[in-house]
Design a protein around this motif. Structure first.
Motif, PDB file in Angstrom:
ATOM      1  N   GLU A  52      31.834 -88.968  -1.073  1.00 52.75           N
ATOM      2  CA  GLU A  52      32.993 -89.274  -0.205  1.00 52.75           C
ATOM      3  C   GLU A  52      34.528 -89.155  -0.619  1.00 52.75           C
ATOM      4  O   GLU A  52      35.347 -88.516  -0.758  1.00 52.75           O
ATOM      5  N   ILE A  53      34.236 -90.053  -1.573  1.00 59.03           N
ATOM      6  CA  ILE A  53      35.392 -90.350  -3.024  1.00 59.03           C
ATOM      7  C   ILE A  53      35.771 -88.937  -3.443  1.00 59.03           C
ATOM      8  O   ILE A  53      36.941 -88.147  -3.162  1.00 59.03           O
ATOM      9  N   GLU A  54      34.936 -87.999  -3.891  1.00 54.38           N
ATOM     10  CA  GLU A  54      34.747 -86.599  -4.228  1.00 54.38           C
ATOM     11  C   GLU A  54      34.866 -85.929  -3.581  1.00 54.38           C
ATOM     12  O   GLU A  54      36.188 -84.871  -3.444  1.00 54.38           O
ATOM     13  N   ASN A  55      34.556 -85.811  -2.400  1.00 56.89           N
ATOM     14  CA  ASN A  55      34.895 -84.687  -1.154  1.00 56.89           C
ATOM     15  C   ASN A  55      36.776 -85.141  -0.988  1.00 56.89           C
ATOM     16  O   ASN A  55      36.842 -83.810  -0.437  1.00 56.89           O
ATOM     17  N   PHE A  56      36.813 -85.899  -0.607  1.00 52.46           N
ATOM     18  CA  PHE A  56      38.430 -86.895  -0.441  1.00 52.46           C
ATOM     19  C   PHE A  56      39.486 -86.255  -1.461  1.00 52.46           C
ATOM     20  O   PHE A  56      40.753 -86.221  -1.235  1.00 52.46           O
ATOM     21  N   GLY A  57      38.457 -85.978  -2.595  1.00 55.15           N
ATOM     22  CA  GLY A  57      39.129 -86.141  -3.891  1.00 55.15           C
ATOM     23  C   GLY A  57      40.377 -87.199  -4.123  1.00 55.15           C
ATOM     24  O   GLY A  57      41.877 -87.150  -4.422  1.00 55.15           O
ATOM     25  N   LEU A  58      40.032 -88.190  -4.302  1.00 52.52           N
ATOM     26  CA  LEU A  58      40.271 -89.222  -4.493  1.00 52.52           C
ATOM     27  C   LEU A  58      40.456 -89.917  -5.656  1.00 52.52           C
ATOM     28  O   LEU A  58      40.653 -90.913  -5.820  1.00 52.52           O
ATOM     29  N   VAL A  60      45.404 -93.531   5.804  1.00 53.64           N
ATOM     30  CA  VAL A  60      45.475 -94.838   4.308  1.00 53.64           C
ATOM     31  C   VAL A  60      44.236 -95.101   3.932  1.00 53.64           C
ATOM     32  O   VAL A  60      43.058 -95.676   4.406  1.00 53.64           O
ATOM     33  N   PHE A  61      44.567 -95.246   2.275  1.00 53.61           N
ATOM     34  CA  PHE A  61      42.983 -95.480   1.807  1.00 53.61           C
ATOM     35  C   PHE A  61      43.207 -96.320   1.012  1.00 53.61           C
ATOM     36  O   PHE A  61      44.501 -96.841   0.665  1.00 53.61           O
ATOM     37  N   ALA A  62      42.530 -97.504   0.702  1.00 57.26           N
ATOM     38  CA  ALA A  62      43.177 -98.188   0.470  1.00 57.26           C
ATOM     39  C   ALA A  62      41.403 -99.671   0.055  1.00 57.26           C
ATOM     40  O   ALA A  62      40.709 -99.336   0.058  1.00 57.26           O
ATOM     41  N   LYS A  63      41.715 -99.848  -1.308  1.00 61.18           N
ATOM     42  CA  LYS A  63      40.284-100.453  -2.426  1.00 61.18           C
ATOM     43  C   LYS A  63      40.811-101.661  -1.903  1.00 61.18           C
ATOM     44  O   LYS A  63      42.111-102.442  -2.772  1.00 61.18           O
ATOM     45  N   LEU A  64      40.160-102.710  -1.907  1.00 60.15           N
ATOM     46  CA  LEU A  64      40.719-104.010  -1.005  1.00 60.15           C
ATOM     47  C   LEU A  64      39.482-104.759  -0.794  1.00 60.15           C
ATOM     48  O   LEU A  64      38.292-104.330  -0.095  1.00 60.15           O
ATOM     49  N   ARG A  65      39.250-105.920  -0.550  1.00 60.58           N
ATOM     50  CA  ARG A  65      38.060-106.338   0.072  1.00 60.58           C
ATOM     51  C   ARG A  65      38.863-107.182   1.052  1.00 60.58           C
ATOM     52  O   ARG A  65      39.285-108.069   1.157  1.00 60.58           O
ATOM     53  N   LEU A  66      37.990-106.707   2.028  1.00 66.38           N
ATOM     54  CA  LEU A  66      37.679-106.718   3.681  1.00 66.38           C
ATOM     55  C   LEU A  66      37.098-108.387   4.547  1.00 66.38           C
ATOM     56  O   LEU A  66      35.849-108.774   3.788  1.00 66.38           O
ATOM     57  N   CYS A  67      38.092-108.924   4.628  1.00 60.29           N
ATOM     58  CA  CYS A  67      37.588-109.894   4.653  1.00 60.29           C
ATOM     59  C   CYS A  67      38.036-110.541   6.446  1.00 60.29           C
ATOM     60  O   CYS A  67      39.273-109.235   7.049  1.00 60.29           O
ATOM     61  N   PRO A  68      37.188-111.840   7.090  1.00 59.80           N
ATOM     62  CA  PRO A  68      38.318-111.053   8.186  1.00 59.80           C
ATOM     63  C   PRO A  68      39.429-111.670   8.667  1.00 59.80           C
ATOM     64  O   PRO A  68      40.307-110.639   9.684  1.00 59.80           O
ATOM     65  N   LYS A  69      40.034-112.460   7.798  1.00 57.95           N
ATOM     66  CA  LYS A  69      41.786-112.487   8.222  1.00 57.95           C
ATOM     67  C   LYS A  69      42.144-110.863   8.188  1.00 57.95           C
ATOM     68  O   LYS A  69      43.139-110.132   8.540  1.00 57.95           O
ATOM     69  N   THR A  70      42.085-110.442   6.518  1.00 60.24           N
ATOM     70  CA  THR A  70      42.291-109.282   6.360  1.00 60.24           C
ATOM     71  C   THR A  70      42.292-108.142   8.116  1.00 60.24           C
ATOM     72  O   THR A  70      43.310-106.797   8.195  1.00 60.24           O
ATOM     73  N   TYR A  71      41.484-108.001   7.935  1.00 57.98           N
ATOM     74  CA  TYR A  71      40.265-106.637   8.816  1.00 57.98           C
ATOM     75  C   TYR A  71      41.483-106.676  10.177  1.00 57.98           C
ATOM     76  O   TYR A  71      41.873-106.516  10.291  1.00 57.98           O
ATOM     77  N   GLU A  72      42.130-108.082  10.636  1.00 60.45           N
ATOM     78  CA  GLU A  72      42.180-108.667  12.097  1.00 60.45           C
ATOM     79  C   GLU A  72      43.577-108.088  12.067  1.00 60.45           C
ATOM     80  O   GLU A  72      44.328-107.677  12.256  1.00 60.45           O
ATOM     81  N   ALA A  73      44.185-108.762  10.573  1.00 62.97           N
ATOM     82  CA  ALA A  73      45.431-108.017  10.726  1.00 62.97           C
ATOM     83  C   ALA A  73      46.022-107.141  10.142  1.00 62.97           C
ATOM     84  O   ALA A  73      47.350-106.154  11.244  1.00 62.97           O
ATOM     85  N   ILE A  74      45.399-105.675  10.362  1.00 62.33           N
ATOM     86  CA  ILE A  74      45.026-104.133   9.297  1.00 62.33           C
ATOM     87  C   ILE A  74      45.584-104.015  10.648  1.00 62.33           C
ATOM     88  O   ILE A  74      45.643-102.731  11.292  1.00 62.33           O
TER      89      ILE A  74
END
Length: 156
Positions: free
Chosen positions: A56-62, A10-24
């Motif tokens: 890396e974004i280019e290598n993954f074709g994203l 899963v590739f996501a563009k998100l702002r990672l904070c401790p609350k989001t990290y723990e949820a994922i």
């Protein structure tokens, strides 16, 4: 319309904070993050997720996916979390626990059914379609098998 480029990622563009990290990190099917592995002395800590660089974004074709997401998503769009959603999630979790008899991903189980894996220990890898996907480490080999949750018991 879902486009799968890399199954299981899963590739996501998100702002990672401790609350989001723990949820994922708490999701049963989230095994690890792309990033660096941290060590504290001899102890291995959870990986610290890092943003992909342009190469890396280019290598993954994203790069084309990035354009699609930026066109579809509005910045001022907000998802409101309600008590009803929490109740629905709790009911769903309860149903899942009934179907899979309290088993979760990464639980250790012992096979109780009289089959070729009788009395062997295994690790639950997936829960899907009312079945559990087990990984056996038996006599130096690794086997994987779908089984009914009633055919195993959780080890404490």
């Amino acid at each position: 319309d879902t486009k799968v480029k890399y199954q299981g990622y899963v590739f996501a563009k998100l702002r990672l904070c401790p609350k989001t990290y723990e949820a994922i990190q708490g999701l049963d099917l989230c095994r690890s993050w792309m990033g660096t592995i941290n060590y504290k002395g001899m102890r291995k800590l959870p990986p610290a997720p890092v943003a992909l660089n342009e190469e890396e974004i280019e290598n993954f074709g994203l790069e084309e996916c990035e354009d699609e997401f930026s066109e579809e998503t509005e910045v001022d769009e907000v998802i409101v979390d309600t008590a009803e959603a929490d109740e629905e999630a709790a009911e769903f979790e309860e149903t899942i626990q009934k179907v899979y008899l309290g088993l979760r991903v990464n639980d250790m189980v012992k096979v109780t059914a009289k089959n070729k894996f009788y009395d062997e220990d295994a690790i639950v890898r997936r829960l899907k379609g009312g079945k559990v996907f087990l990984r056996f480490y038996t006599y130096g080999s690794m086997y994987e098998e779908w089984m009914d949750p009633k055919d195993v018991r959780k080890l404490s």
